[in-house]
Design a protein around this motif. Structure first.
Motif, PDB file in Angstrom:
ATOM      1  N   ASP A 281     -18.646  15.709   6.974  1.00 25.80           N
ATOM      2  CA  ASP A 281     -18.491  16.189   8.345  1.00 25.80           C
ATOM      3  C   ASP A 281     -17.019  16.486   8.598  1.00 25.80           C
ATOM      4  N   SER A 282     -16.712  17.728   8.903  1.00 30.26           N
ATOM      5  CA  SER A 282     -15.320  18.128   9.105  1.00 30.26           C
ATOM      6  C   SER A 282     -14.868  17.992  10.553  1.00 30.26           C
ATOM      7  N   ALA A 283     -15.728  17.470  11.408  1.00 31.95           N
ATOM      8  CA  ALA A 283     -15.353  17.327  12.818  1.00 31.95           C
ATOM      9  C   ALA A 283     -14.354  16.194  12.996  1.00 31.95           C
ATOM     10  N   GLY A 284     -13.519  16.313  14.021  1.00 27.43           N
ATOM     11  CA  GLY A 284     -12.602  15.239  14.380  1.00 27.43           C
ATOM     12  C   GLY A 284     -11.589  14.954  13.297  1.00 27.43           C
ATOM     13  N   ASP A 285     -11.350  13.659  13.074  1.00 23.87           N
ATOM     14  CA  ASP A 285     -10.310  13.248  12.138  1.00 23.87           C
ATOM     15  C   ASP A 285     -10.882  12.662  10.854  1.00 23.87           C
ATOM     16  N   ASN A 286     -12.087  13.067  10.465  1.00 28.05           N
ATOM     17  CA  ASN A 286     -12.664  12.559   9.221  1.00 28.05           C
ATOM     18  C   ASN A 286     -11.804  12.973   8.035  1.00 28.05           C
ATOM     19  N   HIS A 287     -11.615  12.024   7.137  1.00 29.86           N
ATOM     20  CA  HIS A 287     -10.735  12.235   5.993  1.00 29.86           C
ATOM     21  C   HIS A 287     -11.487  12.041   4.678  1.00 29.86           C
ATOM     22  N   CYS A 288     -10.873  12.515   3.609  1.00 31.48           N
ATOM     23  CA  CYS A 288     -11.378  12.298   2.254  1.00 31.48           C
ATOM     24  C   CYS A 288     -10.199  11.887   1.391  1.00 31.48           C
ATOM     25  N   ARG A 289     -10.389  10.826   0.592  1.00 29.46           N
ATOM     26  CA  ARG A 289      -9.334  10.315  -0.270  1.00 29.46           C
ATOM     27  C   ARG A 289      -9.568  10.727  -1.717  1.00 29.46           C
ATOM     28  N   LEU A 290      -8.464  11.010  -2.416  1.00 30.02           N
ATOM     29  CA  LEU A 290      -8.503  11.253  -3.851  1.00 30.02           C
ATOM     30  C   LEU A 290      -7.467  10.362  -4.513  1.00 30.02           C
ATOM     31  N   GLY A 291      -7.894   9.577  -5.495  1.00 29.32           N
ATOM     32  CA  GLY A 291      -6.981   8.764  -6.283  1.00 29.32           C
ATOM     33  C   GLY A 291      -6.911   9.290  -7.705  1.00 29.32           C
ATOM     34  N   VAL A 292      -5.770   9.105  -8.346  1.00 32.73           N
ATOM     35  CA  VAL A 292      -5.595   9.530  -9.740  1.00 32.73           C
ATOM     36  C   VAL A 292      -4.980   8.367 -10.514  1.00 32.73           C
ATOM     37  N   VAL A 293      -5.635   7.956 -11.585  1.00 29.82           N
ATOM     38  CA  VAL A 293      -5.131   6.857 -12.409  1.00 29.82           C
ATOM     39  C   VAL A 293      -3.931   7.342 -13.219  1.00 29.82           C
ATOM     40  N   VAL A 294      -2.835   6.590 -13.145  1.00 27.43           N
ATOM     41  CA  VAL A 294      -1.604   6.925 -13.861  1.00 27.43           C
ATOM     42  C   VAL A 294      -1.311   5.831 -14.878  1.00 27.43           C
ATOM     43  N   ASP A 295      -1.074   6.227 -16.132  1.00 33.75           N
ATOM     44  CA  ASP A 295      -0.685   5.288 -17.186  1.00 33.75           C
ATOM     45  C   ASP A 295       0.831   5.120 -17.127  1.00 33.75           C
ATOM     46  N   GLY A 296       1.287   3.868 -17.081  1.00 34.28           N
ATOM     47  CA  GLY A 296       2.706   3.608 -16.924  1.00 34.28           C
ATOM     48  C   GLY A 296       3.501   3.518 -18.210  1.00 34.28           C
ATOM     49  N   ARG A 297       2.870   3.637 -19.358  1.00 36.63           N
ATOM     50  CA  ARG A 297       3.595   3.438 -20.610  1.00 36.63           C
ATOM     51  C   ARG A 297       4.742   4.438 -20.764  1.00 36.63           C
ATOM     52  N   ASN A 298       4.458   5.705 -20.502  1.00 32.43           N
ATOM     53  CA  ASN A 298       5.522   6.705 -20.631  1.00 32.43           C
ATOM     54  C   ASN A 298       6.626   6.489 -19.608  1.00 32.43           C
ATOM     55  N   ARG A 299       6.285   5.871 -18.483  1.00 34.43           N
ATOM     56  CA  ARG A 299       7.285   5.632 -17.438  1.00 34.43           C
ATOM     57  C   ARG A 299       8.168   4.440 -17.773  1.00 34.43           C
ATOM     58  N   LEU A 300       7.668   3.544 -18.620  1.00 38.37           N
ATOM     59  CA  LEU A 300       8.413   2.349 -18.989  1.00 38.37           C
ATOM     60  C   LEU A 300       9.003   2.459 -20.391  1.00 38.37           C
ATOM     61  N   ILE A 301       9.138   3.663 -20.885  1.00 32.93           N
ATOM     62  CA  ILE A 301       9.540   3.875 -22.267  1.00 32.93           C
ATOM     63  C   ILE A 301      10.932   3.327 -22.549  1.00 32.93           C
ATOM     64  N   ASP A 302      11.748   3.129 -21.507  1.00 33.76           N
ATOM     65  CA  ASP A 302      13.090   2.567 -21.712  1.00 33.76           C
ATOM     66  C   ASP A 302      13.043   1.162 -22.288  1.00 33.76           C
ATOM     67  N   ASP A 303      11.863   0.523 -22.174  1.00 33.00           N
ATOM     68  CA  ASP A 303      11.717  -0.826 -22.709  1.00 33.00           C
ATOM     69  C   ASP A 303      11.481  -0.825 -24.218  1.00 33.00           C
ATOM     70  N   GLY A 304      11.574   0.350 -24.834  1.00 32.99           N
ATOM     71  CA  GLY A 304      11.451   0.425 -26.280  1.00 32.99           C
ATOM     72  C   GLY A 304      10.118   1.007 -26.722  1.00 32.99           C
ATOM     73  N   ASP A 305      10.054   1.347 -28.010  1.00 35.44           N
ATOM     74  CA  ASP A 305       8.841   1.962 -28.544  1.00 35.44           C
ATOM     75  C   ASP A 305       7.632   1.045 -28.437  1.00 35.44           C
ATOM     76  N   GLU A 306       7.873  -0.258 -28.324  1.00 34.63           N
ATOM     77  CA  GLU A 306       6.763  -1.214 -28.316  1.00 34.63           C
ATOM     78  C   GLU A 306       5.847  -1.012 -27.121  1.00 34.63           C
TER      79      GLU A 306
END
Length: 464
Positions: A281-306
């Protein structure tokens, strides 16, 4: 489409497979990121057609290979031979005691080409993918008619994310072929320790919530364990998307785009978001949420190859929330821009370090992703990329699978979608979807040009 074909799976034997070498019993704590996961399981399965097989291996021989190589693989992946116990604070941790893995042998009176993978609730759930009754991993090998074989696993998500499961699966196949492990696992929890100074950005509070603050479900609803999360009445489907359709979605997402080029995943997420919203229902303030799973390994790569070979959960689920009227009325490129924007909050090293600190500040209080516990009256879906799914690397010695997929009827209040590479390697995607029936109807009506049901003809095309 497949005609509905009922088939019976008969279990002939259940055996516990332990690591091939003994080990000293010890406790392995879960990381703060593990503690964010509710007690849910996820499954994977791989189908080997073998109707035109070039080997003389019988089912018993193949099961023997699987068991022996599993026992050897568990030496490196010893947490999978353990069990979850609770510590003095009531938090789960791993008792590494080599209790072993339940290994089920079964047979099904059906051929691979006749399996209706479009409806995995009928063919996979409770039949080909085992229920995890003990330990943190269960395995099932099912003999099909005409020489086919299905190898399936069920993992405790509190112990491992899909990345960790993929590492294990590839290592198992490598061990079966007497190859060295291409990526030995790391269990160094010190890689994910909280900082002494603590602290986190407000955006973490926007993504995660204490379980105790979630309103309990109505009395007439069932619950998932003790986590105040009602069991979802959703259905699973598996589709395929042709490579040219994936490319077309990306092209639409980049129309008149002078910014960072939108990825295929961002375009796909935007398309799912708009499709799910189209039936609300698009009336009023109805919303729809979208989540996306993010893998953190590439973001923490400064901690070494391990960190690249770290075993455990290194995940976050950022999400966006938009008015349904906007999602319906605006083009795909707008939705893709919104996906790209909310992802930026969680693709940094600081976000994951802050998330670890957020959990530490609240322990032993349980936390959970807000979108996993989304309000039932609000449409919500989570997309997780399965593009690392190793379907083309799962050769135990009798060839690669003809088909494979994740299986994750996760029980959250939001839907779940996971795109994976097709086993034919031509750029097509296999997409596992777990949604409410009304939302699945939208997929099959409003997005039928993109989502194609897995049919008998499609399965036959994979074996030619």
């Amino acid at each position: 489409m497949h005609a509905k074909l009922d088939f019976v799976v008969k279990v002939s034997r259940t055996e516990v497979v332990a690591a091939a070498l003994p080990m000293q019993d010890h406790l392995l704590p879960l990381s703060n990121l593990d503690l964010l996961l509710p007690p849910v399981d996820f499954g994977v399965f791989f189908c080997y057609d073998n109707s035109n097989r070039r080997h003389e291996l019988t089912f018993d021989h193949m099961v023997g290979f699987l068991k022996n190589s599993l026992a050897q693989t568990l030496v490196s992946y010893y947490p999978f031979a353990g069990e979850l116990v609770k510590n003095g604070a009531g938090e789960p941790e791993l008792l590494c005691n080599n209790g072993g893995v339940d290994f089920v042998e079964a047979s099904a009176d059906v051929e691979f080409k006749d399996l209706d993978f479009h409806n995995p609730d009928d063919t996979v759930e409770g039949k080909l993918v085992p229920a995890r009754k003990h330990g943190v991993l269960a395995v099932q090998a099912t003999q099909l008619k005409n020489g086919g074989l299905v190898v399936a696993c069920t993992f405790s998500h509190q112990v491992a994310d899909a990345y960790s499961a993929n590492m294990f699966l590839v290592s198992w196949a490598e061990t079966a072929q007497s190859k060295p492990l291409s990526r030995p696992p790391s269990f160094r929890r010190s890689l994910l320790l909280p900082r002494l100074s603590g602290g986190y950005h407000q955006s973490v509070d926007d993504m995660y919530v204490n379980v105790s603050s979630i309103p309990p479900p109505p009395e007439n609803q069932t619950q998932d364990n003790d986590d105040r999360l009602p069991a979802a009445a959703a259905m699973s489907r598996i589709y395929y998307i042709k490579a040219d359709q994936v490319n077309e979605l990306q092209a639409q997402a980049n129309v008149d785009n002078s910014e960072t080029r939108r990825t295929k995943m961002e375009a796909f997420c935007a398309f799912i978001w708009k499709t799910i919203a189209s039936g609300e229902d698009s009336a009023g303030d109805n919303h729809c949420r979208l989540g996306v799973v993010v893998d953190g390994r590439n973001r923490l790569i400064d901690d070494g190859d391990e960190i690249e070979s770290y075993f455990g959960n290194v995940l976050s689920i950022p999400f966006g929330e938009k008015k349904i009227a906007e999602l319906i009325g605006k083009p795909l490129k707008w939705a893709a821009r919104e996906v790209h924007a909310f992802l930026q909050a969680a693709v940094t090293r600081e976000h994951f370090l802050g998330l670890i600190d957020w959990v530490e500040e609240r322990r032993p209080e349980k936390g959970v992703s807000r979108i996993y516990a989304a309000a039932e009256e609000e449409a919500a879906v989570v997309v997780s990329s399965g593009q690392r799914f190793p379907v083309r690397e799962m050769d135990y010695g009798w060839g690669n699978p003809a088909f494979g997929s994740y299986h994750f009827p996760w029980g959250g209040k939001s839907g779940y979608v996971m795109p994976m590479p097709s086993p034919n390697g031509n750029g097509d995607w296999i997409v596992y979807i777990h949604l409410m029936k009304a939302q699945l109807d939208l997929i099959e009506s409003n997005a039928a040009r993109v989502f194609n049901p897995i049919t008998r003809d499609y399965l036959l095309s994979l074996t030619n």
